[in-house]
Scaffold this motif. Structure first.
Motif, PDB file in Angstrom:
ATOM      1  N   ASN A  36      -3.337   0.949   0.798  1.00 22.19           N
ATOM      2  CA  ASN A  36      -2.705   1.338   2.174  1.00 22.19           C
ATOM      3  C   ASN A  36      -1.362   0.642   2.228  1.00 22.19           C
ATOM      4  N   ASP A  37      -0.578   0.954   2.797  1.00 15.51           N
ATOM      5  CA  ASP A  37       0.870   0.381   3.052  1.00 15.51           C
ATOM      6  C   ASP A  37       0.806   0.056   4.471  1.00 15.51           C
ATOM      7  N   TRP A  38       1.065  -1.231   4.951  1.00 16.94           N
ATOM      8  CA  TRP A  38       1.138  -1.588   6.305  1.00 16.94           C
ATOM      9  C   TRP A  38       2.370  -2.167   6.612  1.00 16.94           C
ATOM     10  N   ASN A 141      -5.888  -2.405  13.148  1.00 17.60           N
ATOM     11  CA  ASN A 141      -4.659  -2.910  12.891  1.00 17.60           C
ATOM     12  C   ASN A 141      -4.920  -4.395  11.998  1.00 17.60           C
ATOM     13  N   VAL A 142      -4.084  -4.908  11.230  1.00 20.21           N
ATOM     14  CA  VAL A 142      -4.155  -6.030  10.744  1.00 20.21           C
ATOM     15  C   VAL A 142      -3.547  -7.199  11.412  1.00 20.21           C
ATOM     16  N   ALA A 160       2.083 -11.874  12.747  1.00 22.45           N
ATOM     17  CA  ALA A 160       2.578 -10.481  12.905  1.00 22.45           C
ATOM     18  C   ALA A 160       1.226  -9.481  13.095  1.00 22.45           C
ATOM     19  N   THR A 161       1.541  -8.371  13.782  1.00 24.67           N
ATOM     20  CA  THR A 161       0.381  -7.286  13.746  1.00 24.67           C
ATOM     21  C   THR A 161       1.203  -6.196  13.130  1.00 24.67           C
ATOM     22  N   TYR A 162       0.380  -5.621  12.002  1.00 28.30           N
ATOM     23  CA  TYR A 162       0.495  -4.542  11.202  1.00 28.30           C
ATOM     24  C   TYR A 162      -0.061  -3.439  11.576  1.00 28.30           C
ATOM     25  N   ILE A 163       0.501  -2.218  11.334  1.00 31.29           N
ATOM     26  CA  ILE A 163      -0.299  -0.877  11.498  1.00 31.29           C
ATOM     27  C   ILE A 163      -0.198  -0.289  10.340  1.00 31.29           C
ATOM     28  N   GLN A 164      -0.826   0.557   9.991  1.00 27.61           N
ATOM     29  CA  GLN A 164      -0.659   1.431   8.818  1.00 27.61           C
ATOM     30  C   GLN A 164       0.406   2.348   8.696  1.00 27.61           C
ATOM     31  N   ASN A 165       1.161   2.211   7.495  1.00 28.11           N
ATOM     32  CA  ASN A 165       2.365   2.887   7.490  1.00 28.11           C
ATOM     33  C   ASN A 165       1.960   4.559   6.892  1.00 28.11           C
ATOM     34  N   ILE A 166       1.938   5.392   7.792  1.00 27.84           N
ATOM     35  CA  ILE A 166       1.417   6.713   7.294  1.00 27.84           C
ATOM     36  C   ILE A 166       2.795   7.507   6.697  1.00 27.84           C
TER      37      ILE A 166
END
Length: 167
Positions: A36-38, A141-142, A160-166
């Motif tokens: 996954n890209d985040w 989230n990461v 930082a708060t990451y979300i998955q880059n769809i």
């Protein structure tokens, strides 16, 4: 009386089993990160910053690779872009060993642990800077926190708060 106790115990056991079956279990952080890209937003050295990380499995899962980037404004309003690549080897016991290489020309060893939804990495050695990064997978989230070791104490310099880059 014995029948009543047996019925109560049976009912309690049945309810516990149902609760376990219906309980949502977070996937392990490693399974969630890989492939996954985040993209993330947060703070870095007291400046707002954007972040990107991509994780992939290498050589049939023997290693994990992280590609990382952050961007923030410098004092002169020019964008500062920082990039890094890390490789990790995760043992069956949850211990992590690896190496870090970044756009400053700095490299250092990595060591840490993985437990369910948390990855903790200690970085650096006696010849370089030392710090700690904590990755927490929660609610898809990461959450990431970065610390540097100063005078024997960890001081937070980024989060930082990451979300998955769809795509």
């Amino acid at each position: 009386m014995k029948t009543s106790i047996a019925v109560m115990l049976f009912t309690l056991m049945h309810l516990l089993i149902l609760a376990q079956e219906n309980k949502e279990v977070e996937p392990s952080i490693i399974a969630s990160l890989i492939g996954n890209d985040w993209v993330g937003e947060g703070n870095l050295m007291e400046q707002k910053a954007t972040f990107m990380m991509a994780w992939e499995s290498l050589w049939e899962g023997k290693f994990i690779k992280l590609e990382f980037q952050n961007k923030r404004k410098g004092n002169d309003d020019n964008k500062i872009v920082f990039k890094a690549i890390a490789s990790y080897k995760i043992g069956d016991d949850g211990k992590v060993l690896g190496n870090w290489f970044d756009s400053r020309g700095v490299s250092f060893p990595l060591r840490g642990t993985v437990k369910e939804n948390m990855l903790t990495i200690l970085w650096g050695d006696v010849d370089s800077e030392n710090g700690k990064t904590i990755y927490l997978y929660k609610n898809n989230n990461v959450l990431v926190e970065d610390f540097i070791l100063v005078n024997g104490r960890f001081s937070k310099f980024g989060n930082a708060t990451y979300i998955q880059n769809i795509k």
